[in-house]
Design a protein around this motif. Structure first.
Motif, short mmCIF file in Angstrom:
data_model
loop_
_atom_site.label_atom_id
_atom_site.label_comp_id
_atom_site.label_asym_id
_atom_site.label_seq_id
_atom_site.Cartn_x
_atom_site.Cartn_y
_atom_site.Cartn_z
N THR A 56 16.84 -10.25 34.11
CA THR A 56 15.69 -10.95 33.55
C THR A 56 15.38 -12.15 34.43
N TYR A 57 14.11 -12.45 34.56
CA TYR A 57 13.63 -13.47 35.50
C TYR A 57 12.61 -14.33 34.78
N GLU A 58 12.86 -15.63 34.72
CA GLU A 58 11.94 -16.54 34.05
C GLU A 58 11.48 -17.62 35.04
N LEU A 59 10.30 -18.18 34.79
CA LEU A 59 9.72 -19.18 35.68
C LEU A 59 9.13 -20.33 34.87
N ALA A 60 9.19 -21.54 35.43
CA ALA A 60 8.60 -22.71 34.77
C ALA A 60 8.51 -23.84 35.79
N GLY A 61 7.89 -24.93 35.37
CA GLY A 61 7.70 -26.06 36.27
C GLY A 61 8.68 -27.19 36.06
N HIS A 62 9.67 -27.00 35.18
CA HIS A 62 10.65 -28.04 34.89
C HIS A 62 11.98 -27.34 34.62
N PRO A 63 13.12 -27.90 35.05
CA PRO A 63 14.40 -27.22 34.84
C PRO A 63 14.72 -26.97 33.37
N ALA A 64 14.37 -27.91 32.50
CA ALA A 64 14.62 -27.71 31.08
C ALA A 64 13.75 -26.58 30.53
N ALA A 65 12.50 -26.54 30.96
CA ALA A 65 11.56 -25.53 30.46
C ALA A 65 12.00 -24.13 30.85
N VAL A 66 12.54 -23.96 32.05
CA VAL A 66 12.92 -22.62 32.48
C VAL A 66 14.19 -22.14 31.75
N VAL A 67 15.09 -23.07 31.44
CA VAL A 67 16.28 -22.70 30.67
C VAL A 67 15.89 -22.40 29.22
N GLU A 68 14.89 -23.11 28.70
CA GLU A 68 14.40 -22.80 27.35
C GLU A 68 13.77 -21.42 27.30
N GLU A 72 -3.41 -19.71 39.94
CA GLU A 72 -3.81 -20.23 38.63
C GLU A 72 -3.56 -21.74 38.52
N GLY A 73 -3.05 -22.33 39.58
CA GLY A 73 -2.74 -23.76 39.56
C GLY A 73 -1.56 -24.09 38.67
N VAL A 74 -0.63 -23.13 38.53
CA VAL A 74 0.53 -23.30 37.66
C VAL A 74 1.77 -23.57 38.51
N ASP A 75 2.59 -24.50 38.05
CA ASP A 75 3.84 -24.81 38.74
C ASP A 75 4.93 -23.87 38.23
N LEU A 76 5.41 -23.01 39.11
CA LEU A 76 6.48 -22.06 38.77
C LEU A 76 7.63 -22.21 39.77
N SER A 77 8.00 -23.44 40.05
CA SER A 77 8.99 -23.69 41.09
C SER A 77 10.43 -23.61 40.61
N TRP A 78 10.65 -23.60 39.29
CA TRP A 78 12.01 -23.46 38.75
C TRP A 78 12.17 -22.04 38.22
N GLU A 79 13.27 -21.41 38.56
CA GLU A 79 13.49 -20.01 38.24
C GLU A 79 14.86 -19.82 37.59
N VAL A 80 14.95 -18.84 36.70
CA VAL A 80 16.23 -18.46 36.11
C VAL A 80 16.42 -16.96 36.31
N ASN A 81 17.59 -16.58 36.78
CA ASN A 81 17.97 -15.18 36.91
C ASN A 81 19.20 -14.93 36.06
N PHE A 82 19.17 -13.89 35.24
CA PHE A 82 20.34 -13.59 34.42
C PHE A 82 20.28 -12.14 33.95
N GLY A 83 21.41 -11.63 33.47
CA GLY A 83 21.48 -10.26 32.98
C GLY A 83 21.77 -10.25 31.49
N LEU A 84 21.13 -9.35 30.77
CA LEU A 84 21.33 -9.23 29.32
C LEU A 84 21.77 -7.82 28.97
N GLY A 85 22.70 -7.74 28.05
CA GLY A 85 23.08 -6.44 27.52
C GLY A 85 24.08 -5.71 28.41
N PRO A 86 24.72 -4.67 27.86
CA PRO A 86 25.72 -3.91 28.59
C PRO A 86 25.14 -3.15 29.78
N CYS A 87 23.83 -2.90 29.76
CA CYS A 87 23.21 -2.19 30.88
C CYS A 87 22.99 -3.11 32.07
N GLY A 88 23.22 -4.40 31.88
CA GLY A 88 23.08 -5.35 32.97
C GLY A 88 21.64 -5.58 33.39
#
Length: 208
Positions: free
Chosen positions: A79-91, A60-76
């Protein structure tokens, strides 16, 4: 500090096309950690990864080179997020947290995180320097991970930061530095850049 200014960002890598300042990631991370701490009485944290040659989104011509991995909730739940800028992926992380459950951040949590963030101010430039140098590792190995974690222990709690850079040709161990601030661990990685840029391990889990 060995920032290797002679090594510029190659033209064939992702993660540098967004014109927004890198300093935005500092505010984004502060908001993310405040939200996570407010909703958890135990330890919390997440991993930000940079993959300059990521194939994700290329159709799609999208930059998804920055990634965030984290766990939510007691079930652990992971969650996986992607973006083209470090600030954007944390947002994206902050958005995911708010969709799971609306949490009000107490003023004492805001103060705790803000106080720590004030001491770390300027670490985004070090992140940019490490990411730039990682682009010069072989395509299949290029990248880095920056982890942040918080444990509510003692008077102010315990912050744990880790930088991990893969060693070409191996999955484990990576060159890895652990400390109590992003300035500390990113600075240590830069100090040993001439080692890991040669594809040599700069030490595994070096606690600063």
């Amino acid at each position: 500090m060995a920032c290797r200014e002679d090594l510029e960002v190659p033209s064939n890598v992702k993660g540098w096309g967004d014109p927004r300042p890198w300093s935005d990631v500092e505010q984004a991370l502060e908001a993310a950690m405040a939200s996570l701490i407010a909703r958890s009485s135990e330890g919390c944290g997440f991993v930000v990864a940079y993959v300059p040659h990521s194939p994700l989104g290329q159709d799609e011509g999208v930059d998804l080179s920055w990634e965030v991995n984290f766990g939510l909730g007691p079930c652990g739940q992971d969650t996986y997020e992607l973006a083209g800028h470090p600030a954007a992926v944390v947002e994206e992380l902050v958005t995911s947290i708010s969709t799971v459950a609306e949490v009000t951040v107490p003023s004492e949590v805001e103060d705790l995180v803000h106080q720590a963030a004030r001491l770390w101010r300027g670490w985004s430039q070090l992140l940019a320097d490490v990411a730039r140098l990682c682009c010069h590792l072989p395509d299949e190995d290029a990248g880095m991970e920056l982890s942040v974690g918080y444990t509510p222990t003692g008077e102010c709690g315990l912050w744990r930061w880790t930088v991990a850079i893969p060693v070409p040709g191996t999955q484990y161990p990576a060159s890895e530095w652990e400390g109590s601030s992003p300035v500390e661990v990113l600075g240590a990685a830069l100090e040993e850049a001439d080692v890991w840029l040669q594809g040599l391990p700069a030490g595994h889990l070096r606690v600063l």
